[in-house]
Structures are given as structure tokens and as C-alpha cells.
Design a protein around this motif. Structure first.
Motif, PDB file in Angstrom:
ATOM      1  N   LEU A  55      -2.846  -1.137  -1.103  1.00  0.00           N
ATOM      2  CA  LEU A  55      -2.660  -0.124  -2.333  1.00  0.00           C
ATOM      3  C   LEU A  55      -2.099   1.520  -1.190  1.00  0.00           C
ATOM      4  CD1 LEU A  55      -2.798   1.409  -4.852  1.00  0.00           C
ATOM      5  CD2 LEU A  55      -5.394   1.750  -4.090  1.00  0.00           C
ATOM      6  N   LEU A  56      -1.188   2.051  -1.640  1.00  0.00           N
ATOM      7  CA  LEU A  56      -0.696   3.254  -0.769  1.00  0.00           C
ATOM      8  C   LEU A  56      -1.601   4.126  -1.215  1.00  0.00           C
ATOM      9  CD1 LEU A  56       1.290   4.623   1.029  1.00  0.00           C
ATOM     10  CD2 LEU A  56       2.622   4.890  -0.882  1.00  0.00           C
ATOM     11  N   ILE A  57      -2.135   4.990  -0.377  1.00  0.00           N
ATOM     12  CA  ILE A  57      -2.989   6.142  -0.443  1.00  0.00           C
ATOM     13  C   ILE A  57      -1.990   7.461  -0.065  1.00  0.00           C
ATOM     14  CG2 ILE A  57      -5.105   7.500  -0.228  1.00  0.00           C
ATOM     15  CD1 ILE A  57      -5.394   4.619  -1.327  1.00  0.00           C
ATOM     16  N   SER A  58      -1.462   8.011  -1.076  1.00  0.00           N
ATOM     17  CA  SER A  58      -0.603   9.129  -0.857  1.00  0.00           C
ATOM     18  C   SER A  58      -1.187  10.320  -1.942  1.00  0.00           C
ATOM     19  CB  SER A  58       0.942   8.659  -1.255  1.00  0.00           C
ATOM     20  OG  SER A  58       0.909   8.770  -2.567  1.00  0.00           O
ATOM     21  N   THR A  59      -0.379  11.483  -1.826  1.00  0.00           N
ATOM     22  CA  THR A  59      -0.844  12.563  -2.489  1.00  0.00           C
ATOM     23  C   THR A  59      -0.089  12.352  -4.161  1.00  0.00           C
ATOM     24  OG1 THR A  59       1.323  13.616  -2.048  1.00  0.00           O
ATOM     25  CG2 THR A  59      -0.424  14.036  -0.653  1.00  0.00           C
ATOM     26  N   ARG A  60       0.440  11.188  -4.533  1.00  0.00           N
ATOM     27  CA  ARG A  60       0.557  11.212  -5.976  1.00  0.00           C
ATOM     28  C   ARG A  60      -0.546  10.975  -6.799  1.00  0.00           C
ATOM     29  NH1 ARG A  60       5.269   9.741  -8.612  1.00  0.00           N
ATOM     30  NH2 ARG A  60       6.443   9.256  -6.761  1.00  0.00           N
ATOM     31  N   ALA A  61      -1.427  10.158  -6.349  1.00  0.00           N
ATOM     32  CA  ALA A  61      -2.479  10.219  -7.033  1.00  0.00           C
ATOM     33  C   ALA A  61      -3.727  11.270  -6.531  1.00  0.00           C
ATOM     34  CB  ALA A  61      -3.257   8.511  -7.245  1.00  0.00           C
TER      35      ALA A  61
END
Length: 444
Positions: A55-61
Motif C-alpha cells: 500500500l503506497l503511503i502518500s499525501t493523497r490519503a
């Protein structure tokens, strides 16, 4: 898009069952034998297996104010809920994984970061009238400082959300929401209706304290108010000098509370550390939500078991559709017609929710796909499992599933196709048939 009344793209094996009797490999990846013709967007029933991806942890969520604390506590995986990261697993499989989390819940006490259950406040002189209009139940009979599970529907009777409603006063309500844009729905409704209310998301982030020792731990944290709270009761309190709202509710089937931290972006670390310190003597463990009790009790998870193309009657929520509510509410006409149609034997949906007791190896983890269900090992799928887990207290696997109405009778034998480890992206996944029995709720 292939539905049940359309010819399959490709079939193999005998009897037109779309499955090789030797390999049990489904040849139609859309699984058109499951009738989803009542849906605009069918549930994706392709068996994709467990791809080795991250799971990509980014600033989108968004990250909750407890996110870094959950990571420090060992969070190893998460999912997205209300466009926020929701921690769903801590200990590694070598450390016991979900079994260790279950033991912590049933023998000690657990702390969950559930900030992704956002709080939407409705406040104003017409708050009660507005809330009564958007939910199916009669909230005028709900006392202040009490909570209630509620259902919101659209004009066609399809579910919009199934939140916990907190009634602070006749002029202030909080919706602790499931995974959908309820704030936008509420604002859209009021744009046309013009109730004298203000609708806004709060800087309030809940945690749950769930488990065998939850009552004693909460008493240490907030004093006598913990023991005085009835089920679904609310109390204003302080933890480490920080104002919180506490409800005697939870998502576990065990004793538990939810703590709603106000101004959470400022005070998250302080409250979290206070709970950890107080919980040391009870063996507190930081975990995510734990499935077996939820499934056994028939507690629904939004997105897994229910979504906005389903109606309350098909997911066991008929009791939440009142027969004598004095005032109007969104979806009332459609829901009352559905009730009459169902009584006449004309169900307005293809599949309905049931519980299952399943044989087979203990299910140790969350499903990555909806497992298919058929009336017999050699028949085509007619339904699918939405959630499943091993239930240690029952010493069997339990599941929630959507099946045709004629199979949704307790005691009915069905077969669940459990995916194997080899996946063919063109034809589906190998699978094996596991016997199961339809059960009423709670599953016993």
C-alpha cells in the motif's frame, strides 16, 4: 458486461458449470453465474489472489493524528477508509498475527486508532428535525447524551451510510460515519431543504478501548462515570486533563468504549500516552479492529458487507425501518413499498445477507477477494462471501455472505470455493470446495 442471463464468454468441463473438475479453474473471469442484475455497478468477483504489493503511503490519503503513534506501536499494514489510513494489523505472523490480537481482545484489553471514523456535526435550532428527516428511525425519541446505530437511505431506499449517531442535545448531533461521503450528502440534502443547521466535520478523532479489561481500564481513566454509563450511553470526561466524549459502544462484540478526543490534532500524543500508561497493568495491546466477534454477531462492515447499492431489508436491517414514524424521511415511500413487496414474496433484490459456518482450515487473515458460493461442489456460483474469519469460541470458520433468497434459510448446505495459491490472470484462480451451512445471527 456479462450478467446471469447472458451467455458465458468461455466454458469448459462438464455440465456447463464453467469449471474444470480436475483443476477447479473458473474460465469466465466475470463469474456471470452470480446474478447481480439489480446493481448498476456489479461487485468485482474476479479471484485475484494475494498479490505481493505494498500500500503506497502518500499525501493523497489523510493520516490520523495517531498515525505516527500507531507506526511506533508496530503497525505493519493499513487500508484506506474515508480517505484516511486505517491501521489494520500490528504483530507479524511470526509473533502470532491476528491470533495474538484476538487473545489480547478476549483476555486483556486493546487500543484501536479509528480516527478514520470521522465525526460530522449537525448543530442548530432545527438539528432534530433535520436529523429525523435524513435517518429512517425516529430520533425525536432518542434522549440527549445517548447514541444509536442509524441508517440513512436515498430516495430509492438504497443505503447511504450506517453511522453511529451521538445525540449531544436537541440542537447538536454527531454522526460517527462509515466509509462514505456522508458530510457531502447531508450538505446536499440541506441545500435543497434549508433547515436552520450548520453541518461540519470536527477535529475529533476517536479511539476504541475494547476487551475483557476495558471496563476496569476506563474506570481508571475517567472514574465512576465509566461504570454509570449504560450501553450506548455518552459521558463528557477528561483524560490527562484533556476534554473527551466517551460512548459505551464498540465494534468488537466484547466490552468496550469509544473515546472521542476533541482538538485531536493538538492533543493526540498526550491522550494516547496516558491510555498506554494506564493500560500497562491490564496488558493493553495496540491492535486494529478484530473480525471474529463482529462476524459472529452480524455486525456489518461498510464496503465489505454492505454498500450504497443495497437496501436495509437485504442486510438484516428491517427493524430499522419503522412502521409508524410520525414524520417523513428520505426513502420512506420506496422502503414501505419494498416491505409490502417482500411480504408478497416479491423481493426487490437478487442476493440477501446470511451468516455461514464454514468447514476447512482456520481462516487466519482478511479475504483479498470475495469467495464464491454455490449450492453444490459441481454447480455454478450463485453468491459470494464478503467477510470471513476463524472464530475460536465456536471452533469453526464463520462468514458473512450474499446468497439468493431461496438459499438464505438457516440449515441450508452450500459450498464455498476457497481460492488456491496458483492464479491464472486469464481464467481465474484454482480453488477447492469447502462445505458450509447457512446460519441466523448471531452465529452459534
Amino acid at each position: 458486461m456479462a450478467y446471469v442471463d447472458e451467455p458465458a464468454v468461455s466454458r469448459m468441463g462438464t455440465g456447463g458449470d464453467g469449471m474444470s473438475n480436475e483443476s477447479r479453474t473458473w474460465t469466465d473471469p466475470n463469474f456471470s453465474s452470480v446474478d447481480q442484475s439489480d446493481r448498476t455497478v456489479p461487485v468485482n468477483l474476479r479471484q485475484t489472489g494475494r498479490p505481493d504489493i505494498e500500500l503506497l503511503i502518500s499525501t493523497r490519503a489523510r493520516k490520523s493524528p495517531y498515525w505516527h503513534l500507531a507506526v511506533e506501536a508496530g503497525c505493519r499494514r493499513a487500508e484506506v477508509y474515508n480517505r484516511m489510513y486505517l491501521p489494520r494489523g500490528y504483530g507479524s505472523p511470526e509473533e502470532g498475527g491476528s491470533a495474538a490480537e484476538y487473545e489480547a481482545l478476549t483476555r486483556r484489553v486493546t487500543l484501536w486508532d479509528i480516527a478514520a471514523a470521522r465525526q460530522i456535526r449537525v448543530r442548530g435550532s432545527e438539528a432534530t428535525a433535520f436529523v429525523d428527516y435524513v435517518v429512517t428511525r425516529d430520533v425525536t425519541r432518542l434522549a440527549s447524551m445517548r447514541a444509536a446505530y442509524v441508517v440513512l437511505c436515498d430516495p430509492d431506499g438504497r443505503m447511504v451510510n450506517d453511522p453511529l449517531l451521538l445525540k449531544i442535545s436537541p440542537t447538536e448531533y454527531w454522526f460517527s460515519i462509515s466509509d462514505s461521503d456522508l458530510s457531502l450528502w447531508l450538505k446536499g440534502v440541506n441545500a435543497g431543504k434549508g433547515f436552520d443547521v450548520r453541518i461540519e466535520e470536527l477535529d475529533v478523532s476517536p479511539v476504541q478501548l475494547q476487551g475483557a479489561e476495558a471496563n476496569r481500564l476506563m474506570a481508571d481513566l475517567i472514574g465512576d462515570a465509566a461504570a454509570e454509563m449504560p450501553a450506548f450511553g455518552l459521558a463528557e470526561a477528561e483524560i490527562a486533563g484533556i476534554p473527551v466524549l466517551v460512548s459505551r459502544t464498540g465494534f468488537s462484540g466484547e466490552a468496550g468504549y469509544e473515546v472521542y478526543l476533541k482538538n485531536a490534532s493538538l492533543h493526540a500524543e498526550r491522550m494516547w500516552e496516558a491510555i498506554l500508561r494506564a493500560g500497562e497493568k491490564y496488558g493493553l495491546t495496540v491492535t486494529g479492529p478484530i473480525q471474529p466477534h463482529r462476524i459472529t454477531s452480524g455486525i456489518l462492515a461498510w464496503g465489505q458487507d454492505v454498500d450504497n447499492e443495497m437496501v436495509p431489508f437485504q442486510v438484516g436491517l428491517a427493524s430499522h425501518i419503522p412502521r409508524n414514524k410520525a414524520s417523513d424521511y428520505i426513502g420512506r415511500e420506496a422502503l414501505e413499498k419494498m416491505r409490502a413487496d417482500i411480504a408478497a414474496g416479491n423481493h426487490p433484490y437478487r442476493l440477501t445477507m446470511v451468516g455461514l459456518r464454514m468447514e476447512g482450515e482456520p481462516i487466519a487473515d482478511y479475504l483479498s477477494d470475495f469467495w464464491l458460493v454455490a449450492p453444490s461442489p459441481d454447480a455454478e456460483p450463485v453468491g459470494f462471501v464478503t467477510s470471513a474469519s476463524y472464530a475460536p469460541k465456536l471452533r469453526t470458520n464463520v462468514a458473512l455472505a450474499r446468497l439468493p433468497v431461496d438459499l438464505a434459510v438457516p440449515g441450508t448446505q452450500v459450498h464455498v470455493f476457497v481460492p488456491g495459491t496458483d492464479t491464472d490472470t486469464d481464467t481465474g484462480s484454482t480453488s477447492r470446495s469447502v462445505p458450509a451451512v447457512v446460519s441466523a445471527f448471531p452465529i452459534e
